[in-house]
Scaffold this motif. Structure first.
Motif, PDB file in Angstrom:
ATOM      1  N   GLY A   1      59.187  12.498  11.346  1.00  0.00           N
ATOM      2  CA  GLY A   1      60.064  11.869  12.322  1.00  0.00           C
ATOM      3  C   GLY A   1      61.177  12.792  12.781  1.00  0.00           C
ATOM      4  N   VAL A   2      61.750  13.550  11.843  1.00  0.00           N
ATOM      5  CA  VAL A   2      62.805  14.502  12.205  1.00  0.00           C
ATOM      6  C   VAL A   2      62.266  15.527  13.197  1.00  0.00           C
ATOM      7  N   ALA A   3      61.079  16.057  12.907  1.00  0.00           N
ATOM      8  CA  ALA A   3      60.482  17.049  13.803  1.00  0.00           C
ATOM      9  C   ALA A   3      60.170  16.454  15.167  1.00  0.00           C
ATOM     10  N   ILE A   4      59.675  15.226  15.187  1.00  0.00           N
ATOM     11  CA  ILE A   4      59.339  14.583  16.462  1.00  0.00           C
ATOM     12  C   ILE A   4      60.610  14.311  17.272  1.00  0.00           C
ATOM     13  N   ARG A   5      61.663  13.841  16.612  1.00  0.00           N
ATOM     14  CA  ARG A   5      62.927  13.583  17.323  1.00  0.00           C
ATOM     15  C   ARG A   5      63.483  14.866  17.934  1.00  0.00           C
ATOM     16  N   ARG A   6      63.458  15.946  17.176  1.00  0.00           N
ATOM     17  CA  ARG A   6      63.958  17.222  17.694  1.00  0.00           C
ATOM     18  C   ARG A   6      63.140  17.688  18.879  1.00  0.00           C
TER      19      ARG A   6
ATOM     20  N   MET B   1      50.121   3.208   1.157  1.00  0.00           N
ATOM     21  CA  MET B   1      50.125   4.538   1.758  1.00  0.00           C
ATOM     22  C   MET B   1      51.482   4.853   2.380  1.00  0.00           C
ATOM     23  N   LEU B   2      52.031   3.882   3.113  1.00  0.00           N
ATOM     24  CA  LEU B   2      53.304   4.118   3.783  1.00  0.00           C
ATOM     25  C   LEU B   2      54.420   4.369   2.771  1.00  0.00           C
ATOM     26  N   ARG B   3      54.381   3.662   1.634  1.00  0.00           N
ATOM     27  CA  ARG B   3      55.374   3.922   0.590  1.00  0.00           C
ATOM     28  C   ARG B   3      55.187   5.313  -0.004  1.00  0.00           C
ATOM     29  N   HIS B   4      53.924   5.668  -0.264  1.00  0.00           N
ATOM     30  CA  HIS B   4      53.633   6.954  -0.890  1.00  0.00           C
ATOM     31  C   HIS B   4      54.040   8.119   0.014  1.00  0.00           C
ATOM     32  N   TYR B   5      53.785   7.955   1.316  1.00  0.00           N
ATOM     33  CA  TYR B   5      54.040   9.048   2.246  1.00  0.00           C
ATOM     34  C   TYR B   5      55.401   8.947   2.925  1.00  0.00           C
ATOM     35  N   SER B   6      56.259   8.052   2.485  1.00  0.00           N
ATOM     36  CA  SER B   6      57.523   7.836   3.197  1.00  0.00           C
ATOM     37  C   SER B   6      58.358   9.109   3.362  1.00  0.00           C
ATOM     38  N   PRO B   7      58.471   9.991   2.341  1.00  0.00           N
ATOM     39  CA  PRO B   7      59.229  11.230   2.581  1.00  0.00           C
ATOM     40  C   PRO B   7      58.582  12.095   3.663  1.00  0.00           C
ATOM     41  N   LEU B   8      57.255  12.184   3.650  1.00  0.00           N
ATOM     42  CA  LEU B   8      56.564  12.970   4.668  1.00  0.00           C
ATOM     43  C   LEU B   8      56.716  12.334   6.039  1.00  0.00           C
ATOM     44  N   ILE B   9      56.652  11.003   6.099  1.00  0.00           N
ATOM     45  CA  ILE B   9      56.817  10.295   7.371  1.00  0.00           C
ATOM     46  C   ILE B   9      58.207  10.561   7.941  1.00  0.00           C
ATOM     47  N   ARG B  10      59.214  10.558   7.061  1.00  0.00           N
ATOM     48  CA  ARG B  10      60.582  10.840   7.524  1.00  0.00           C
ATOM     49  C   ARG B  10      60.691  12.256   8.063  1.00  0.00           C
ATOM     50  N   SER B  11      60.082  13.224   7.365  1.00  0.00           N
ATOM     51  CA  SER B  11      60.171  14.617   7.815  1.00  0.00           C
ATOM     52  C   SER B  11      59.428  14.808   9.134  1.00  0.00           C
TER      53      SER B  11
ATOM     54  N   ASP C   1      52.602   2.436  13.815  1.00  0.00           N
ATOM     55  CA  ASP C   1      53.129   3.551  14.587  1.00  0.00           C
ATOM     56  C   ASP C   1      54.556   3.833  14.141  1.00  0.00           C
ATOM     57  N   ALA C   2      54.708   4.929  13.393  1.00  0.00           N
ATOM     58  CA  ALA C   2      55.994   5.218  12.766  1.00  0.00           C
ATOM     59  C   ALA C   2      56.978   5.893  13.704  1.00  0.00           C
ATOM     60  N   HIS C   3      56.495   6.667  14.648  1.00  0.00           N
ATOM     61  CA  HIS C   3      57.382   7.383  15.566  1.00  0.00           C
ATOM     62  C   HIS C   3      56.749   7.365  16.947  1.00  0.00           C
ATOM     63  N   TYR C   4      57.555   7.034  17.959  1.00  0.00           N
ATOM     64  CA  TYR C   4      57.032   6.845  19.308  1.00  0.00           C
ATOM     65  C   TYR C   4      58.011   7.467  20.294  1.00  0.00           C
ATOM     66  N   ALA C   5      57.468   8.277  21.230  1.00  0.00           N
ATOM     67  CA  ALA C   5      58.309   8.914  22.239  1.00  0.00           C
ATOM     68  C   ALA C   5      57.557   8.954  23.559  1.00  0.00           C
ATOM     69  N   VAL C   6      58.282   8.817  24.654  1.00  0.00           N
ATOM     70  CA  VAL C   6      57.656   8.827  25.977  1.00  0.00           C
ATOM     71  C   VAL C   6      58.520   9.630  26.939  1.00  0.00           C
ATOM     72  N   GLY C   7      57.896  10.068  28.021  1.00  0.00           N
ATOM     73  CA  GLY C   7      58.631  10.799  29.044  1.00  0.00           C
ATOM     74  C   GLY C   7      57.692  11.466  30.013  1.00  0.00           C
ATOM     75  N   SER C   8      58.203  12.453  30.732  1.00  0.00           N
ATOM     76  CA  SER C   8      57.420  13.172  31.727  1.00  0.00           C
ATOM     77  C   SER C   8      57.493  14.659  31.426  1.00  0.00           C
ATOM     78  N   PHE C   9      56.354  15.341  31.622  1.00  0.00           N
ATOM     79  CA  PHE C   9      56.309  16.786  31.397  1.00  0.00           C
ATOM     80  C   PHE C   9      55.243  17.375  32.314  1.00  0.00           C
ATOM     81  N   ASP C  10      55.626  18.411  33.051  1.00  0.00           N
ATOM     82  CA  ASP C  10      54.690  19.089  33.970  1.00  0.00           C
ATOM     83  C   ASP C  10      54.003  18.104  34.913  1.00  0.00           C
TER      84      ASP C  10
END
Length: 224
Positions: free
Chosen positions: A22-27, A10-20, A61-70
């Motif tokens: 990731g870009v959205a999550i990073r932004r 699955m991860l190989r098949h969806y790798s382009p989608l996973i990357r995209s 877990d392909a993309h992970y982000a943490v922080g504080s909000f509100d």
């Protein structure tokens, strides 16, 4: 095929989608002041594992982000896994999960199952927590038809009266309007929101983050 092999396929098949994704999550993380860590390994990395109904020994877990909000500690993870059903059929699933740490850790375990949406991504919940039942019918008639049409609320009937002090008709109506078709779980002092769409956008991220911290403040009985 074993679930581990299916997951790797699955991860190989969806790798382009996973990357995209990731870009959205990073932004989004950059815009909201969250710290993006990328892929984390639940067995080796020191980051706190986001738990809830999707946690397993095989998830990735392909993309992970943490922080504080509100005023809330927020974690976001893009999770992939393979779930084997009672017929030994393996199915691929993905969730983008928002987690907020609640101040009130005494809240009972609740799960808002979205209706009109594929339930397969949440099947594990019903085997792991089969002591919980649908409790919509114990709420009074003041709760909107929109809420009842969009969500089944799973919990213990013994908690229903106390829950109505927090989950007022206004709150359940707002949940139906702001969260559907995302699932919601309250468990062990944490609020989880599960997004199952494959293609994600920063607009979805922003709306979900705002809704998550709003609901967290309601559960913690903070002033609006």
């Amino acid at each position: 095929m074993k679930s581990g092999g299916v997951l790797r396929r699955m991860l190989r098949h969806y790798s382009p989608l996973i990357r995209s994704r990731g870009v959205a999550i990073r932004r989004f993380a950059s815009k909201t002041g969250l710290v993006y860590f990328g892929t984390v390994d639940q067995h080796e990395d020191e980051h706190e594992v986001i738990r809830g109904l999707t946690v397993s020994t095989t998830h990735r877990d392909a993309h992970y982000a943490v922080g504080s909000f509100d005023g809330y500690d927020i974690s976001i993870v893009d999770r992939f896994d393979v779930i084997v059903d009672a017929h030994h059929e393996a199915a691929e699933h993905s969730w983008l999960i928002f987690r907020a740490n609640l101040q009130d850790e005494s809240l009972p375990h609740l799960f808002f199952k979205p209706l009109g949406h594929s339930p397969a991504a949440y099947n594990k919940f019903f085997t792991a927590f089969n002591h919980l039942h649908i409790i919509n019918d114990v709420f009074n008639d003041a709760h909107s038809q929109e809420f009842h049409a969009r969500y089944e609320l799973f919990g213990l009937a013994t908690h229903a009266l106390a829950l109505e002090e927090t989950l007022t008709p206004y709150v359940t109506q707002t949940i139906a309007a702001r969260f559907w078709p995302h699932a919601i779980e309250i468990y062990e002092g944490k609020l989880y929101v599960y997004i199952t769409e494959h293609r994600l956008s920063e607009t979805v991220f922003g709306a979900t983050l705002q809704a998550t911290t709003w609901l967290a403040s309601i559960l913690d009985k903070k002033e609006d």
